[in-house]
Write a protein that holds these residues in place. Structure first.
Motif, PDB file in Angstrom:
ATOM      1  N   HIS A  74       0.823  -1.212   0.000  1.00  0.00           N
ATOM      2  CA  HIS A  74       0.000   0.000   0.000  1.00  0.00           C
ATOM      3  C   HIS A  74       0.857   1.261   0.000  1.00  0.00           C
ATOM      4  N   SER A  75       1.962   1.240   0.749  1.00  0.00           N
ATOM      5  CA  SER A  75       2.805   2.436   0.845  1.00  0.00           C
ATOM      6  C   SER A  75       3.565   2.720  -0.450  1.00  0.00           C
ATOM      7  N   ALA A  76       3.500   1.796  -1.410  1.00  0.00           N
ATOM      8  CA  ALA A  76       4.111   2.007  -2.732  1.00  0.00           C
ATOM      9  C   ALA A  76       3.013   2.184  -3.772  1.00  0.00           C
ATOM     10  N   GLY A  77       1.890   2.729  -3.344  1.00  0.00           N
ATOM     11  CA  GLY A  77       0.797   2.980  -4.271  1.00  0.00           C
ATOM     12  C   GLY A  77       0.051   1.736  -4.711  1.00  0.00           C
ATOM     13  N   GLY A  78       0.107   0.677  -3.907  1.00  0.00           N
ATOM     14  CA  GLY A  78      -0.580  -0.559  -4.276  1.00  0.00           C
ATOM     15  C   GLY A  78       0.156  -1.365  -5.328  1.00  0.00           C
TER      16      GLY A  78
END
Length: 101
Positions: A74-78
């Motif tokens: 999630h922290s990498a844009g999914g």
């Protein structure tokens, strides 16, 4: 340190080390088949312990004799990252010992 999404080539290279795993859409995943419901539930618990250890959690779906896992970061844009593959490698190593195939 921010995790960067893996390139398509990096994903393809890493998938060679994970037979049965695939990237569908924006998620790395696999479905395991087991000998019954209790065995499948035991696999879910083992995966949950690894997820807690790594601080990285997948979506797990428990069926009668199946467990499906799907993960992205999630922290990498999914996107799919090295963190997702680290979780998959740990699951790959523990699943056969619990009767998953």
């Amino acid at each position: 340190m921010a995790l960067e999404p893996l390139s398509q080539k990096e994903i393809e290279d890493r998938l060679r080390e994970l037979p049965g795993w695939a990237v569908t859409g924006d998620r790395l995943g696999r479905t395991f088949r087991l000998d019954g419901h209790f065995a499948a539930a035991a696999l879910v618990l083992a995966i949950a312990a690894v997820q807690e250890e790594l601080g990285h959690h997948a979506d797990l779906t428990l069926g009668y004799d199946t467990v499906a896992l799907a993960v992205n970061t999630h922290s990498a844009g999914g996107s799919v990252t090295a963190k997702d593959f680290a979780l998959a490698e740990r699951v790959r190593d523990l699943a056969p010992g619990l009767g998953a195939h």
